[in-house]
Design a protein around this motif. Sequence first.
Motif, PDB file in Angstrom:
ATOM      1  N   GLU A 116      79.075  26.343  -0.371  1.00 22.26           N
ATOM      2  CA  GLU A 116      80.261  25.488  -0.316  1.00 22.26           C
ATOM      3  C   GLU A 116      80.517  25.000   1.115  1.00 22.26           C
ATOM      4  O   GLU A 116      80.931  23.855   1.323  1.00 22.26           O
ATOM      5  CB  GLU A 116      81.474  26.265  -0.838  1.00 22.26           C
ATOM      6  CG  GLU A 116      81.376  26.609  -2.317  1.00 22.26           C
ATOM      7  CD  GLU A 116      82.439  27.583  -2.778  1.00 22.26           C
ATOM      8  OE1 GLU A 116      82.653  27.697  -3.998  1.00 22.26           O
ATOM      9  OE2 GLU A 116      83.063  28.246  -1.912  1.00 22.26           O
ATOM     10  N   GLY A 117      80.270  25.869   2.089  1.00 21.98           N
ATOM     11  CA  GLY A 117      80.416  25.472   3.484  1.00 21.98           C
ATOM     12  C   GLY A 117      79.428  24.384   3.866  1.00 21.98           C
ATOM     13  O   GLY A 117      79.771  23.429   4.575  1.00 21.98           O
ATOM     14  N   THR A 118      78.177  24.530   3.384  1.00 23.52           N
ATOM     15  CA  THR A 118      77.160  23.505   3.646  1.00 23.52           C
ATOM     16  C   THR A 118      77.561  22.183   3.017  1.00 23.52           C
ATOM     17  O   THR A 118      77.437  21.116   3.633  1.00 23.52           O
ATOM     18  CB  THR A 118      75.797  23.956   3.084  1.00 23.52           C
ATOM     19  OG1 THR A 118      75.427  25.198   3.681  1.00 23.52           O
ATOM     20  CG2 THR A 118      74.724  22.917   3.366  1.00 23.52           C
ATOM     21  N   GLY A 119      78.067  22.242   1.792  1.00 23.04           N
ATOM     22  CA  GLY A 119      78.519  21.039   1.107  1.00 23.04           C
ATOM     23  C   GLY A 119      79.693  20.381   1.812  1.00 23.04           C
ATOM     24  O   GLY A 119      79.745  19.157   1.944  1.00 23.04           O
ATOM     25  N   THR A 120      80.627  21.194   2.289  1.00 25.34           N
ATOM     26  CA  THR A 120      81.788  20.665   3.014  1.00 25.34           C
ATOM     27  C   THR A 120      81.353  19.961   4.291  1.00 25.34           C
ATOM     28  O   THR A 120      81.824  18.863   4.617  1.00 25.34           O
ATOM     29  CB  THR A 120      82.774  21.804   3.348  1.00 25.34           C
ATOM     30  OG1 THR A 120      83.223  22.422   2.147  1.00 25.34           O
ATOM     31  CG2 THR A 120      83.970  21.281   4.123  1.00 25.34           C
ATOM     32  N   SER A 121      80.438  20.588   5.034  1.00 28.70           N
ATOM     33  CA  SER A 121      79.929  20.000   6.268  1.00 28.70           C
ATOM     34  C   SER A 121      79.216  18.678   5.995  1.00 28.70           C
ATOM     35  O   SER A 121      79.409  17.690   6.720  1.00 28.70           O
ATOM     36  CB  SER A 121      78.976  20.985   6.956  1.00 28.70           C
ATOM     37  OG  SER A 121      78.438  20.435   8.133  1.00 28.70           O
ATOM     38  N   ALA A 122      78.392  18.645   4.949  1.00 32.29           N
ATOM     39  CA  ALA A 122      77.650  17.432   4.616  1.00 32.29           C
ATOM     40  C   ALA A 122      78.590  16.320   4.154  1.00 32.29           C
ATOM     41  O   ALA A 122      78.430  15.154   4.538  1.00 32.29           O
ATOM     42  CB  ALA A 122      76.617  17.742   3.539  1.00 32.29           C
ATOM     43  N   LEU A 123      79.577  16.676   3.326  1.00 31.72           N
ATOM     44  CA  LEU A 123      80.534  15.673   2.858  1.00 31.72           C
ATOM     45  C   LEU A 123      81.359  15.106   4.006  1.00 31.72           C
ATOM     46  O   LEU A 123      81.679  13.909   4.036  1.00 31.72           O
ATOM     47  CB  LEU A 123      81.469  16.297   1.814  1.00 31.72           C
ATOM     48  CG  LEU A 123      80.973  16.273   0.372  1.00 31.72           C
ATOM     49  CD1 LEU A 123      81.864  17.128  -0.515  1.00 31.72           C
ATOM     50  CD2 LEU A 123      80.926  14.844  -0.159  1.00 31.72           C
ATOM     51  N   ARG A 124      81.694  15.955   4.942  1.00 27.27           N
ATOM     52  CA  ARG A 124      82.413  15.504   6.132  1.00 27.27           C
ATOM     53  C   ARG A 124      81.592  14.441   6.867  1.00 27.27           C
ATOM     54  O   ARG A 124      82.123  13.411   7.286  1.00 27.27           O
ATOM     55  CB  ARG A 124      82.690  16.701   7.041  1.00 27.27           C
ATOM     56  CG  ARG A 124      83.346  16.375   8.362  1.00 27.27           C
ATOM     57  CD  ARG A 124      83.301  17.588   9.280  1.00 27.27           C
ATOM     58  NE  ARG A 124      83.843  17.300  10.589  1.00 27.27           N
ATOM     59  CZ  ARG A 124      83.630  18.038  11.656  1.00 27.27           C
ATOM     60  NH1 ARG A 124      82.882  19.122  11.578  1.00 27.27           N
ATOM     61  NH2 ARG A 124      84.163  17.719  12.818  1.00 27.27           N
ATOM     62  N   MET A 125      80.294  14.684   7.010  1.00 27.71           N
ATOM     63  CA  MET A 125      79.427  13.746   7.709  1.00 27.71           C
ATOM     64  C   MET A 125      79.250  12.451   6.919  1.00 27.71           C
ATOM     65  O   MET A 125      79.309  11.349   7.472  1.00 27.71           O
ATOM     66  CB  MET A 125      78.065  14.400   7.964  1.00 27.71           C
ATOM     67  CG  MET A 125      77.085  13.536   8.753  1.00 27.71           C
ATOM     68  SD  MET A 125      76.002  12.555   7.690  1.00 27.71           S
ATOM     69  CE  MET A 125      74.954  13.843   7.009  1.00 27.71           C
TER      70      MET A 125
END
Length: 342
Positions: A116-125
Motif C-alpha cells: 500500500e505504501g508503494t502504491g501511495t508513493s506511485a500514485l503521488r508521482m
Amino acid sequence: MNVAINRKLILNILLFVVMIGVIIFVIRDSLSEIFTELGKTSWPVLLGVTMFGVISQVIEGYTIKNIANEFNREFSIRDGFFASAYATFYRVVTFGTGSIVSEVIYYHKKKLRYSEGTGTSALRMITYKIALMIWALFFLVVKNDAIQRYITNGTFLVIAGIFVTLLIVSVLLILSLNINAQVLLIIFCNRWFKHQKLRDIVDRINNQVYSLRAAIKAFIHDRNAVIRVFCSNMAKLVVWYFLPFFILVQEHPTIDIWLTVALISFTVILGGVLPAPGGIGGFEFVYVLLFRNVVGKVDAVSSLLLYRYATYLLPFLIGMIYVLFNKQRQINHEFKKAKKRS
C-alpha cells in the motif's frame, strides 16, 4: 538480553552520529550556495518565500492524506506533511537513491502495508506528473510566444517534454490496470534479459506494478478523492509557479506575471529532457537559460536559489528535524531500557 539492548543502543547512537556527519557534508557541499543566497536576501522576501514553501508542503500533505486514506483512515494531513519532508530528507542525504524506499518505510510506520505504501508513493508521482502536463499544455497555448522567443525550437521541446511525461504515466497506468500487459512485459523481459541483476530489477518493478494496481483500483473507486487529489496537485503547482514572480518582482516591478509562471512551467517539463552541460542539474540549466533573457543571469541565478530553498531545502530541513527528533527519542527509549536492565 542486556547485551542485545546495549548493542541496539550503541547502533542507534552510531547511526545518529553518521547521520549528523552526512547532514553537515550535504549542507556544506551541496546546499551551501542556497544558504549563501539566503544570507543576502531581505527578511520580507525570505519570509514570503518561506511562507510559499510551507503552504506547498501543507497542500502536499493534503494530497498524500487523500491517497493514503484509502488504506488507513487515520492517516492525517500532518502525516502527509511529514511524509513529503521525510522523503525529501532521504533523497538529499542518499543523493537521490533512497527517496522512494524511505517514503514507503514512513507509510509502513503509519500502519500501511508495504504494498500500500508503494502504491501511495506511485500514485503521488503519477497525479503530480498529470498536473505538470496540464499546466504545461495550458501555458503552451497562452504563452507559446515566450518559449519560442527564448529557446530555439522551444515549442517542439516543450511538446517533447509533455510527451515523455505522458509516456511514463501511460505505461505505469496501462501496466497497473491491465494484467495482460504486465504479463506480456514479464515474458518479454525474461526472453531478452538474461543477466541476474537485470532480472532482479524486473522482479522489483513487477512487484511495484502489482502493488500499484491494487492502490489504483482502491483509489479510482473514490471519485471525490480523485478530484481532491487532482485539485490539490494543481494548487501546489500554482504556489510553486508563483514563486519566481514573487522573488523577481522586488527588483523588476514591471515583470509580467504570466510570463514568469509560463517559464517556470516550461522549466519543470524541460528539466528532464534537455541535456545539461558541466554536471549542472537539468532543472537548474533550463531555469537559468529561460530567465536570464528576462532579468539577466545574476538575478536568474539568485531567484533559482530561492526557488530551490522553498521547494527543496525547506522540506529537507523539516524532514531533518523530524528524523533527528525521532532518532533522539528512540535513543532515549533504548537508554532507559538499558538502565532498567542494569
